[in-house]
Scaffold this active site. Structure first.
Site, PDB file in Angstrom:
ATOM      1  N   LYS A 150       0.859  -1.202   0.000  1.00  0.00           N
ATOM      2  CA  LYS A 150       0.000   0.000   0.000  1.00  0.00           C
ATOM      3  C   LYS A 150       0.889   1.243   0.000  1.00  0.00           C
ATOM      4  O   LYS A 150       1.921   1.282   0.689  1.00  0.00           O
ATOM      5  CB  LYS A 150      -0.877  -0.021   1.248  1.00  0.00           C
ATOM      6  N   SER A 205      -9.687   2.168   3.125  1.00  0.00           N
ATOM      7  CA  SER A 205      -8.801   2.880   2.235  1.00  0.00           C
ATOM      8  C   SER A 205      -7.856   1.960   1.463  1.00  0.00           C
ATOM      9  O   SER A 205      -7.269   2.409   0.477  1.00  0.00           O
ATOM     10  CB  SER A 205      -7.982   3.910   3.019  1.00  0.00           C
ATOM     11  N   SER A 247      -9.947  -0.109   7.368  1.00  0.00           N
ATOM     12  CA  SER A 247      -9.416   0.022   6.015  1.00  0.00           C
ATOM     13  C   SER A 247      -8.793  -1.214   5.399  1.00  0.00           C
ATOM     14  O   SER A 247      -8.422  -1.181   4.239  1.00  0.00           O
ATOM     15  CB  SER A 247      -8.386   1.154   5.976  1.00  0.00           C
TER      16      SER A 247
END
Lengths: 479, 485
Positions: A73, A152, A176
Site C-alpha cells: 500500500k 482505504s 481500512s
C-alpha cells in the site's frame, strides 16, 4: 489459487523461478490497468529482487518469503520508491528510508511488485479519493457497473482479488483492511494495536493506525503476520509482547466460545449461517451485548480526524513534497495545502481542528476519549465470557462507484469495524459467501488484545466451514 | 513611581545538556553547519516517530530537584499545534497539563547580603524549534528567509516562576541564580549568547494595594542585561500609558535592542489557539521513585548550600559568599586557595578579597574564563602567604601578581629576582627613618601642630625603600622616634 506455501514449494523445488513468477505477475498487472490498483509498478527493481532471490534459492539460503511477489500500500515509505499516500501533496516524494514493516518483508526475501492505490492519506472507505484515480473492484454484478473495492486499502484488496500479487500490505485505522476484504472476497487482517511497528508508515491517526494484511487465505495472512509483527525501538507505541509462530495452529482442545453481539445487525443471513458452522464445529454460541457500540462511530470520527489534523500539519511545502510558491508565508501554506489535499482530507482536517479547538476540546475530543475507554472496558468484560466475537464486516456488499454519496453515508461503511479499532483489538474479515447480487461478503472475528493465535484459530475454522472459493471473472483483460 | 508596584514573572527556556536531542538521536552541539545535525524526525519526514531520550528526562529531573520542585512520577507529553517554518512537525511536543515537576523555589541574593525567595510554578520538558534567518535583499532584490533545523528537537526545560518579582534587578538576580543552579548541576550550560538559556519576561503594573494589572509578555531575551532593560522599559511604558488615561492591552511584545524599547509582536486577537492534546505517539512518562531518590542523592552541592557553607567554614560575609558562588569554578578555586593557606592560619577573607578583587579583575579584563585561569590556586596561595608573612606588603603584592600574570613565574621567583622583599629588619628601617628625620627637621618641628604630618614621613620612608619597607613597622618606629622629640 496458489497459497504462499504452494509458491514456496514451487520456488524451492525450482519448478518455477522467482524471476518467472515475478514477470508473470508484472504481465497480469499491466493487463489489469483498468482496475487502477497500482500507483507505481516497480518493474526493474522487482526483477532485480527476484533474480537475487533465485541466487539465494540456488545456494540453499532461501528465507521465509524468498521470491514472494507482494504489493505494498502506498502508505508505507519504501526506500527509493516513490511514496505518495495517494496524495498530490506527495506526488514527487521519494523516501530515503524504508519502513520497519516493509524492511522486515525485504529481510525475508520478499519481492515488491509495486505501490498500491488507496484513499488519500488512508481517509476513506471507497478508494474514490485517491489523487491517482479510483480503484475498480474486480468483482462486478450482472449490470457491469463499476463497483468500489472499499477503502482505504482498496488497491491492496483489488490486487489480491484479481491475482495481481500473492498478498498485499494494507493499513487499517477504522476498518481500512477489513472492509475492502469483505467487499472483494479476500481475507483482511488487522493485528492488535502495537503488534506491528508504525515507523515509516505515513501517519493518519496515530492511536489507531496499524499495518494490515490482504491475502487469499487465513494461512497466508498468518505467514505474513509472522514476518511483520514484533516490537520496534523506533516506535514508542509498539509492544514488547512476544511474537509466537502464527502459522502453527494453536493446539487447543477447548470449546471455543463464540460471542454474537445483538448490536451488530444486518439483513444478510450469513451471520446465522456462521453461527451454525461454529455450533457444528463444537463451539458454544454466546449472546452478548455491547451497549456502547452505537457511540463507536462518532467517537472514531472525532478522534481520528483530530489526530490527523495534527499529523498532516507537516505537509506545508517547506521541506519536501509539492510547494505552491507565494507572496507570503501564510499564503504559501494555504495555497500549497489547498492545492495538494483532496476534499475528504480537507474535510477531516477541518473536523479535527474544530474538535480540538479552544472551547470545544472538552465537549468533543476529551469526551470521545472517555467514551473510548468505556468501549474498551466493555469489550474486556465481554471477553471474560467469550473467546472471540463474530460480527458482520460490512452492512452491504460492494457499492456503486460512480454515485455521489454523502460523507456520513460513507462513514457508515465502518460501523462494524471501528469498535475493534478503538479498542486496539486484533480482528479479521474472512469471505463467508455471496450476496443476492452475487457479490462477496465477509464476516468479522474479533479477539482480545494480542490474542491473534485464538483469532486465527477461529478464523481457520470459519474459513474451512464457509468453503468460499469464488474468484471474480476477468473482465478487465484486453483480450 | 513609588505608588506603583511592578510585578514580574519569568518563563525561562533552558536547553538540556545532553548528547542527543529530546526525541531523536541527532547531536546537540552548538555552531555546526546549518542543517547538518538532523535526524529524519527533526525534519518531520512522513512516518517518523518520537522516542523519548532518557538522558534528557533525567537531566530535567535533576534540575527540578535542584530547584526544590516536587517530581511528578507520572507526566504527559502534549502536542502544541501551530504553523511556522522553524517547526517542521507543525506542532511542538511539550508538556501542558501534566508537567514533570511542580512548585519549587529560587533564593535570590540582593544587595547587602539580603535574600528573597521566589516561588516557581512548574518545570516541564519540550522540544526546541529551529532557527529562521531572514536576509533582506538576499537574491534579486528580494528578501529571503532560510531555515536551519539544527536546533529543532533539542530538549528544553521550561521553568516558570510565580509572578513574585518586583523590580528589574530582582528579575536579573533570579536569572543569575537559576543559571548558576543549572550550571552547577550540569543540566544546562547556561550560555545565553548561544541561546542555551532564554527568558520570556511577563510585566504588569498596579497601584500599591490594588489587584495585579494586565500583563504583557516580552519574548526571547537572551542576556541578563536585556532582561533588566526590557523589564524596566516595559514597566515604565505601562505606567505612562495608564497615567495618561490609557489601558494596558494583554499582548506579546519583542524587545528592540537598538532602541531599548518593546514593541507589539501580536495582540490577544491574533493569539494562537494551540489545540493542545496528548501526543498519541508517546506513552505516559513514568518515573520510578527509587531512581528519583538516586538522582537526588547524587546531586552536587548547590549554590545556596555552598554560600552557607562558605560563610560557616570560612567566616566570609554573605555578600562575598554570594559573589563567589555565581560560578562553581570560582567558588572551587577560592576553596582551593583557602585550603592551601589553612595550615598557616591565614584569614580566608584575604583569599576571598584576592580572588574577587585582583584575580577576577585580571580574568575579566583579559576575557579569560575561570576554567582557563593561568594562575593556579597554589600560585595565588603562595603570594597571599608572603603577604601574611610580611615578606611583601599588600601593595607590592599587587605588582607581583601582575608580573605573575604576564610571565607565568611564581611569586617567590618574582620577589627574589626583583628584590621586592619587604624590609622588615628593624635596624635597617630605624636607620632610614633616622636619615629622613635628620633631613627634614623643619617638618619635625611642625608635628606638634600637625600630627598628621606623620603620614608624610611614612611616605618618605616608603619612597626611600621603593615601597619595600614594612609599612606597619615604619609607622611604629616613626611614631616612637618622633614622639621622643
Amino acid at each position: 489459487m496458489n497459497s504462499i506455501s504452494d509458491y514456496r514449494k514451487l520456488l524451492l523445488s525450482k519448478e518455477i523461478s522467482a524471476q518467472e513468477l515475478t514477470e508473470d505477475f508484472l504481465v497480469k498487472i499491466k493487463d489489469a490497468a483498468p482496475l487502477n490498483a497500482y500507483i507505481e509498478v516497480c518493474e526493474e527493481s522487482a526483477i532485480t529482487q527476484a533474480k537475487a532471490s533465485d541466487e539465494r534459492i540456488a545456494k540453499g539460503r532461501a528465507r521465509a518469503l524468498e521470491g514472494m511477489p507482494l504489493g505494498v500500500k502506498d502508505l508505507f515509505c519504501t526506500k527509493n520508491i516513490r511514496t505518495t499516500a495517494a496524495s498530490k501533496i506527495l506526488e514527487n516524494f521519494v523516501p530515503e528510508y524504508e519502513s520497519t514493516v516493509t524492511q522486515k518483508l525485504l529481510d525475508e526475501g520478499a519481492v515488491f511488485l509495486g505501490k498500491l492505490n488507496m484513499d488519500e492519506f488512508a481517509m476513506g472507505s471507497s478508494n474514490k479519493t485517491s489523487f491517482w484515480g479510483k480503484v475498480i473492484n474486480p468483482w462486478r454484478n450482472d449490470d457491469e457497473v463499476p463497483l468500489s473495492p472499499g477503502g482505504s486499502s482498496g488497491g491492496s484488496a483489488a490486487a489480491v482479488a484479481a491475482n495481481l500479487c500473492v498478498a498485499a500490505l494494507g493499513t487499517d485505522t477504522g476498518g481500512s483492511v477489513r472492509q475492502p476484504a469483505s467487499l472483494t472476497g479476500t481475507v483482511g487482517l488487522k493485528p492488535s494495536y502495537g503488534r506491528c511497528s508504525r515507523w515509516g508508515v505515513i501517519a493518519f491517526a496515530s492511536s489507531l493506525d496499524q499495518a494490515g494484511i490482504l491475502a487469499n487465505s487465513v494461512e497466508d495472512a498468518a505467514e505474513l503476520l509472522n514476518v511483520i509483527a514484533g516490537p520496534d525501538s523506533k516506535d514508542a507505541t509498539s509492544s514488547a509482547v512476544p511474537v509466537p509462530d502464527f502459522t502453527k495452529p494453536l493446539i487447543d482442545n477447548r470449546k471455543l466460545r463464540i460471542g454474537v453481539a445483538k448490536e451488530y445487525q444486518t439483513d444478510s443471513d450469513l451471520l446465522e449461517k456462521a453461527k451454525g458452522w461454529f455450533a457444528d464445529d463444537g463451539a458454544e454460541i454466546v449472546e452478548v451485548s455491547l451497549p456502547h457500540t452505537k457511540y463507536a462511530l462518532p467517537v472514531y470520527y472525532i478522534i481520528a480526524p483530530a489526530e490527523a489534523s495534527s499529523n498532516l500539519a507537516r505537509y506545508d511545502g517547506v521541506r519536501y513534497g509539492r510547494r505552491v510558491e507565494s507572496s507570503s508565508l501564510t499564503n504559501m501554506y494555504s495555497e500549497t495545502r489547498s492545492a495538494g489535499f483532496g476534499d475528504e482530507v480537507k474535510r477531516r482536517i477541518l473536523i479535527g481542528t474544530y474538535v480540538l479547538s479552544s472551547g470545544y476540546y472538552d465537549a468533543y475530543y476529551l469526551k470521545a476519549q472517555k467514551v473510548r475507554k468505556i468501549i474498551i472496558d466493555e469489550f474486556a468484560a465481554v471477553f471474560e465470557k467469550v473467546d472471540v466475537l463474530l460480527t458482520p464486516t460490512t452492512q452491504n456488499d460492494a457499492f456503486v462507484l460512480d454515485k455521489e454519496y454523502e460523507p456520513l453515508e460513507m462513514f457508515m461503511n465502518d460501523v462494524f469495524t471501528v469498535p475493534a479499532s478503538l479498542a486496539g483489538l486484533p480482528a479479521i474479515s474472512v469471505p463467508a459467501g455471496l450476496s443476492d447480487k452475487g457479490l462477496p461478503l465477509g464476516l468479522q472475528l474479533v479477539a482480545p488484545s494480542f490474542q491473534e493465535e485464538v483469532l486465527l484459530m477461529a478464523a481457520r475454522r470459519m474459513e474451512k466451514a464457509a468453503g468460499f472459493s469464488e474468484r471474480p471473472k476477468n473482465w478487465w483483460s484486453a483480450k | 513611581m513609588s505608588e506603583w508596584e511592578i510585578t514580574i514573572g519569568l518563563e525561562v527556556h533552558a536547553q538540556i545538556n545532553s548528547q542527543a536531542k529530546l526525541f531523536s538521536s541527532a547531536p546537540t552541539k552548538f555552531g555546526a553547519e546549518p542543517n547538518t545535525q538532523l535526524a529524519l524526525l527533526d525534519v518531520a519526514f512522513p512516518g517518523m516517530l518520537p522516542v523519548v531520550n532518557k538522558e534528557c528526562v533525567e537531566q530535567a529531573v535533576r534540575a527540578a530537584l535542584g530547584l526544590g520542585c516536587e517530581i511528578n512520577l507520572v507526566s504527559r507529553f502534549d502536542r502544541k499545534n501551530y504553523f511556522y517554518p522553524d517547526l517542521p512537525q507543525g506542532y511542538q511536543i511539550s508538556q501542558f497539563e501534566y508537567p514533570i515537576a511542580t512548585n519549587g523555589s529560587i533564593e535570590i541574593d540582593l544587595e547587602d547580603g539580603k535574600s528573597r525567595t521566589i516561588n516557581l510554578e512548574r518545570l516541564h520538558i519540550e522540544q526546541d524549534a529551529g532557527k529562521n534567518i531572514h536576509i533582506e535583499g538576499a537574491g534579486l532584490g528580494q528578501n529571503k528567509s532560510y531555515v536551519d533545523l539544527n536546533r529543532s528537537g533539542i530538549g528544553l526545560m521550561e521553568i516558570v516562576s510565580k509572578p513574585e518579582m518586583h523590580s528589574a534587578l530582582e528579575a536579573q538576580e533570579y536569572v543569575r541564580k537559576l543559571r548558576a543552579i543549572l550550571r552547577y548541576l550540569n543540566a544546562c550550560d547556561g550560555n545565553m549568547e548561544q541561546g542555551s538559556l532564554r527568558a520570556d519576561v511577563n510585566v504588569s503594573v498596579a497601584k500599591k494595594g490594588d489587584e495585579l494589572g494586565t500583563r504583557c509578555e516580552i519574548k526571547n531575551l537572551n542576556s541578563i542585561k536585556y532582561i533588566g532593560a526590557a523589564a524596566q522599559y516595559e514597566a515604565a511604558r505601562q505606567i505612562e500609558l495608564i497615567e495618561n488615561g490609557g489601558k494596558v492591552e494583554q499582548e506579546t511584545r519583542l524587545f528592540d535592542i537598538a532602541s531599548g524599547r518593546t514593541r507589539t509582536m501580536r495582540s490577544k486577537e491574533d493569539a494562537h489557539d494551540y489545540r493542545y492534546f496528548p501526543d498519541p505517539d508517546l506513552p505516559l512518562l513514568v518515573l520510578e521513585q527509587k531512581r528519583v531518590d538516586e538522582l537526588k542523592a547524587s546531586l552536587p552541592e548547590l549554590p545556596d548550600e555552598k554560600k552557607e557553607r562558605l560563610q560557616t567554614d570560612y567566616g566570609l560575609s554573605a555578600y562575598d559568599a554570594s559573589v563567589l558562588i555565581v560560578d562553581a569554578a570560582r567558588a572551587d578555586y577560592f576553596e582551593a586557595v583557602a585550603k592551601k593557606l589553612a595550615p598557616a592560619r591565614v584569614n580566608p577573607k584575604l583569599a576571598a578579597n584576592w580572588v574577587l578583587g585582583e584575580l577576577m579583575g585580571f580574568l575579566n579584563k583579559a576575557e579569560i574564563a575561570i576554567e582557563d585561569n593561568p594562575i593556579s590556586a597554589k600560585a595565588l596561595a603562595e603570594l597571599i602567604l608572603r603577604i601574611s608573612e610580611n615578606v611583601i606588603s599588600g601593595k607590592i603584592a599587587k605588582s607581583v601578581f601582575e608580573e605573575m600574570t604576564q610571565t607565568g613565574n611564581s611569586a617567590d621567583e618574582i620577589i627574589a629576582r626583583s628584590g621586592l622583599k619587604q624590609i622588615s629588619d628593624k635596624g635597617e628601617i630605624e636607620s632610614i627613618c633616622d636619615s629622613i628625620i635628620e633631613q627634614n627637621l623643619d617638618k619635625v618641628a611642625q608635628l606638634s601642630q600637625k600630627p598628621k604630618m606623620l603620614g608624610w614621613f611614612v611616605g618618605e620612608v616608603m619612597k626611600a625603600t621603593q615601597g619595600k619597607a614594612n609599612p606597619k613597622l615604619v609607622n611604629d618606629i616613626l611614631c616612637t622616634k618622633l614622639k621622643q622629640d
